[in-house]
Design an enzyme around this catalytic site. Structure first.
Site, PDB file in Angstrom:
ATOM      1  N   SER A 476       0.849  -1.185   0.000  1.00  0.00           N
ATOM      2  CA  SER A 476       0.000   0.000   0.000  1.00  0.00           C
ATOM      3  C   SER A 476       0.891   1.244   0.000  1.00  0.00           C
ATOM      4  O   SER A 476       1.686   1.401  -0.921  1.00  0.00           O
ATOM      5  CB  SER A 476      -0.964  -0.042   1.181  1.00  0.00           C
ATOM      6  OG  SER A 476      -2.018   0.873   1.006  1.00  0.00           O
ATOM      7  N   ASP A 561      -8.658  -5.426  -6.045  1.00  0.00           N
ATOM      8  CA  ASP A 561      -8.340  -4.355  -5.098  1.00  0.00           C
ATOM      9  C   ASP A 561      -9.119  -3.089  -5.458  1.00  0.00           C
ATOM     10  O   ASP A 561      -8.904  -2.509  -6.527  1.00  0.00           O
ATOM     11  CB  ASP A 561      -6.834  -4.069  -5.132  1.00  0.00           C
ATOM     12  CG  ASP A 561      -6.380  -3.130  -4.022  1.00  0.00           C
ATOM     13  OD1 ASP A 561      -7.225  -2.424  -3.438  1.00  0.00           O
ATOM     14  OD2 ASP A 561      -5.175  -3.105  -3.757  1.00  0.00           O
ATOM     15  N   HIS A 593      -7.132  -5.814  -1.449  1.00  0.00           N
ATOM     16  CA  HIS A 593      -6.026  -4.989  -0.964  1.00  0.00           C
ATOM     17  C   HIS A 593      -5.241  -5.774   0.081  1.00  0.00           C
ATOM     18  O   HIS A 593      -5.471  -5.678   1.280  1.00  0.00           O
ATOM     19  CB  HIS A 593      -6.571  -3.691  -0.371  1.00  0.00           C
ATOM     20  CG  HIS A 593      -5.537  -2.625  -0.206  1.00  0.00           C
ATOM     21  ND1 HIS A 593      -4.889  -2.049  -1.273  1.00  0.00           N
ATOM     22  CD2 HIS A 593      -5.036  -2.025   0.899  1.00  0.00           C
ATOM     23  CE1 HIS A 593      -4.038  -1.136  -0.839  1.00  0.00           C
ATOM     24  NE2 HIS A 593      -4.109  -1.109   0.484  1.00  0.00           N
TER      25      HIS A 593
END
Length: 623
Positions: A476, A561, A593
């Site tokens: 991320s 995601d 994610h």
């Protein structure tokens, strides 16, 4: 010297034995997550004294990741999406396992969120649903027994709801586009909202109402207004007067423990180098003395029964599995239940050492170092101390969170393979006061990245790190930082690993999900606006410097995601392919994610382990 045995990846990254236990409101039953016979995480429940636990959910896909008891203890509630799309539905499971789970929110494309569960109002749950508008989550009271919904409040640009002890929505936080925020309260759900506590942009990230005390007059609130750090306040909702219940001059208050009946604050959590509990109510002093004597490690109170006779607690250490116990308050004795991963007991784990350094502009930055245990790397020359080690800079996501002391699978994995694991709470991280957090505004790819470089250089100067064998790794935001390192300062790193990583800040911010609501405005303020600062955002985007990447890259991505879409990774991979840069691209079609399914996690970590061994020279598990 005898080589230190490799810890199998299946132990570190497979399913835990048991995790996330929760005590029922009556105190007699326990539920936790554990793999079922198919290896899928599901909820198990039963009487904790008899240890007669059975699976009570039957998810066959990504598994259940979190759950909670209803206020009356009659059902177990959990949210589940489809392959990571984050359109979660809320389910109710029978704690006895006598009936299949019921879908309480059977709405396609809608996201259900649990807002509040309170034993003081045991037959209702407050949830958020974006039924009316995908960008707004209205608040509903839900009867878990029947599935009946009752609208409690409409979302008027709110970021947080606060319910009182009767499950009435009487508090809400509204954020403005300029970054400021206001806490609103009302006497009842038919009364108008009125302002109670207003903060500017510099204080808005720390603003967090915790809950009403019983009777509803006082509200417990975390706020940094008038202070650098987040303090615990008790605010009179009628007069507006506030009292500081606890503050620390250097660290934020991050959690509050309240009495299950009165709702009064009894202790707070302050995360310094370690997780510290500060007791506010002297009547609890003996309880915490008993808990600290029961086992080593940092204590976390996970739950209390309504009678406050039993506490469920966790002891977290850096070099062993987390242990779970029940404290019987009447006797001051604890009962050990289980650890989250008993297989770790057969392996020597590494200690986690806090460290700090001055960044190039003088800001004090903190983090953690995890050194390989003896036998994981060749011995250092006599008298030289730590051998100069290959190192992996592990960058946390968020970025508005922080790394913590304690057991972490990735840090132990890297140390066991012979690498120094460097974790940095760079500016923008939370927990160190608002000046430190706000110092990261508009510094993605700027001074936040400088802090990461300075941390590595600090460990090089101490003689710990081989400057020619450093990898940057993250997911991320951490994946973005890994790409920035590869694109803008490739001489600092031998290789990089990036998971769910934005390659263009422009397309990342433009494509945030509608369910993020006011978060989109926050990103534009704290990172940059695609509408007015396109050139600036492009200059901080790894894709803009893709032609400068020359170090090997491993990129991981979930196809479903909704936060960082697969196009972010694929555009960068296309550039790497055009430029002939060595790379691996792992795309998991049934992930969102992050990687949840065990088979995908194990495949990913096996690929990363081979990749790091190839470029840094660490150890590798052949199977």
């Amino acid at each position: 010297m005898t080589a230190h045995p490799l810890i199998p990846r299946s132990v570190l990254f497979g399913n835990p034995d048991r995790m996330s236990p929760a005590l029922s409101p009556c105190g007699r039953f326990l539920a936790y997550l554990a793999p079922d016979a198919r290896g899928v995480l599901n909820v198990h429940a039963g009487p904790w004294e008899g240890r007669e636990f059975r699976p009570v959910t039957a998810d066959a896909g990504r598994g259940v990741r979190a759950f909670a008891w209803s206020g009356d203890g009659r059902v177990l509630l959990y949210a589940q999406d489809r392959d990571g799309d984050e359109n979660t539905r809320l389910y109710a499971a029978d704690p006895a396992g006598a009936a299949p789970a019921r879908d309480l929110t059977p709405y396609d494309g809608v996201q259900a969120r649990i807002v509040a569960i309170d034993p003081r109002c045991p037959d209702r749950v407050l949830i958020g649903l974006n039924l009316r508008d995908r960008a707004r989550h209205d608040a509903y009271r839900l009867d878990p027994a029947t599935g009946k919904l009752d609208l409690a409040a409409r979302d008027e640009g709110f970021t947080r709801w606060v319910a009182d002890d009767r499950m009435r929505v009487r508090g809400a936080v509204r954020a403005a586009d300029d970054g400021s925020a206001v806490l609103l309260v009302r006497a009842d759900e038919d009364a108008p909202w009125r302002e109670l506590h207003r903060v500017g942009a510099e204080d808005a990230p720390a603003l967090r109402p915790f809950g009403f005390t019983t009777g509803g007059r006082h509200l417990l609130l975390l706020s940094s207004l008038g202070s650098d750090t987040a303090r615990l306040l008790r605010v009179d909702t009628v007069t507006g007067d506030s009292e500081v219940l606890y503050e620390d001059p250097r660290y934020d208050v991050e959690g509050v423990g309240t009495h299950p009946v009165t709702g009064r604050a009894q202790f707070v959590l302050v995360r310094r180098e370690r997780n510290d509990i500060e007791v506010l109510d002297p009547s609890l002093a003996a309880d915490f003395e008993a808990l600290r004597a029961a086992a080593r490690g940092d204590v976390t109170v996970l739950g209390r029964d309504r009678a406050d006779r039993h506490w469920l607690v966790q002891h977290n250490t850096d070099d062993g599995p987390a242990g779970y116990r029940v404290l019987r308050r009447e006797t001051g004795r604890t009962v050990f239940l289980f650890s989250h991963l008993p297989a770790l007991d057969a392996h020597g784990l590494a200690r986690v050492e806090p460290f700090s350094f001055r960044a190039r502009d003088g800001l004090r930055v903190h983090g953690y170092l995890t050194f390989p245990p003896a036998g994981s790397v060749p011995p250092a020359p006599s008298g030289t101390g730590h051998r100069r080690l290959p190192a992996v800079l592990c960058v946390h996501g968020g970025p508005w969170t922080r790394d913590l002391w304690g057991f972490r699978s990735e840090a132990q994995w890297l140390a066991n393979r012979g690498y120094l694991c460097i974790q940095v709470n760079f500016r923008g991280s939370t927990g160190y006061g608002k000046r430190f957090t706000n110092a990261g505004d508009r510094e993605w790819g700027g001074r936040m990245q400088d802090d990461l470089q300075d941390a590595v250089r600090h460990t090089v100067a101490l003689g710990h790190t081989d400057p020619g064998r450093v990898a940057v790794y993250g997911g991320s935001y951490g994946g973005y930082a890994a790409l920035v390192g590869a694109a803008f300062t490739p001489d600092d790193y031998r290789c990089a690993v990036a998971v769910a990583a934005p390659s263009s800040l422009i397309t990342f911010i433009e494509s945030v999900p509608a369910t993020w609501g006011p978060m989109a405005a926050m990103l534009r303020r704290r990172v940059g606006s695609p509408e007015t600062e396109r050139d600036f955002l492009w200059s901080r985007s790894p894709l803009s410097a893709a032609d400068r990447i020359r170090i090997p890259l491993l990129i991981g991505q979930g196809a479903r995601d909704p936060r960082v879409r697969s196009e972010e990774s694929e555009r960068l991979v296309a550039a790497l392919r055009r430029n002939g840069v060595p790379h691996e691209y792992l795309l998991f079609p049934d992930e969102g994610h992050g990687f949840v399914r065990p088979r995908n996690r194990l495949a990913f970590y096996a690929a990363v382990e081979r990749f790091l061994a190839q470029h840094l020279g660490g150890r590798y598990e052949e199977t």
